[in-house]
Write an enzyme that holds these catalytic residues in place. Structure first.
Site, mmCIF file in Angstrom:
data_model
loop_
_atom_site.group_PDB
_atom_site.id
_atom_site.type_symbol
_atom_site.label_atom_id
_atom_site.label_comp_id
_atom_site.label_asym_id
_atom_site.label_seq_id
_atom_site.Cartn_x
_atom_site.Cartn_y
_atom_site.Cartn_z
ATOM 1 C CG ASP A 123 -2.131 -0.971 1.240
ATOM 2 O OD1 ASP A 123 -2.379 -1.379 -0.176
ATOM 3 O OD2 ASP A 123 -2.372 -1.311 2.342
ATOM 4 C CG ASP A 141 -6.568 -1.734 -1.636
ATOM 5 O OD1 ASP A 141 -6.853 -2.692 -2.198
ATOM 6 O OD2 ASP A 141 -5.796 -1.157 -1.026
#
Length: 173
Positions: A123, A141
């Site tokens: 991330d 995402d």
């Protein structure tokens, strides 16, 4: 086979491929450019911050001991397979729902690649509004979220999609 791809939602796999590539390129840039937890500020409220997510959304089950890697990978593979089935079933003209499926597919596969290669998801998109900091996330995402939003809007505002007609005499398709 080419006829099925052209007339079905499989025609939208190009979008999934582009988003998957974008996701993987940005994650590669992240691990090559930043140390773990290092941040590079773009705006006062937005930074690139290298983080590892061992769980699912919002690090759900992130500290479960490792078994969740296989669970989330299996779920993503099953969901991805179902999305490909839905794309094949839909007409290529059902743009919005096919776009949604392709985005969700790319996001699921992007995070599967990470889990299989590293054991965690990379991330790096980090929003901090001062009064609230959103959990760090990635392009995959974002694709899943965007696809889900499109599906919700599509369910409220679109006409029922019609499955494509299979050519007569071709029982194997």
């Amino acid at each position: 086979m080419a006829e099925i791809i052209e007339k079905s939602g499989l025609r939208w796999l190009w979008l999934a491929a582009i988003m998957l590539a974008l996701d993987q390129v940005t994650k590669y840039w992240t691990i090559q450019s930043l140390d773990l937890y290092e941040s590079y500020e773009i705006f006062s409220f937005f930074s690139f911050t290298y983080a590892r997510n061992y769980g699912a959304a919002f690090s759900f089950l992130g500290d479960a001991g490792g078994w969740q890697r296989y669970l989330f990978t299996a779920i993503a593979i099953v969901v991805s397979s179902y999305l490909v089935y839905l794309l094949k079933k839909n007409a290529s003209t059902d743009r919005w729902i096919n776009c949604a499926y392709a985005l969700i597919l790319s996001g699921a596969l992007g995070n599967v690649v990470d889990r299989m290669m590293f054991g965690y998801v990379i991330d790096f998109l980090d929003f901090d509004l001062g009064f609230y900091r959103w959990p760090t996330f990635n392009i995959a995402d974002s694709a899943i979220f965007t696809g889900a939003v499109i599906m919700i809007f599509e369910s409220f505002f679109a006409k029922q999609a019609k499955p494509i007609k299979q050519p007569k005499g071709n029982k194997n398709v």
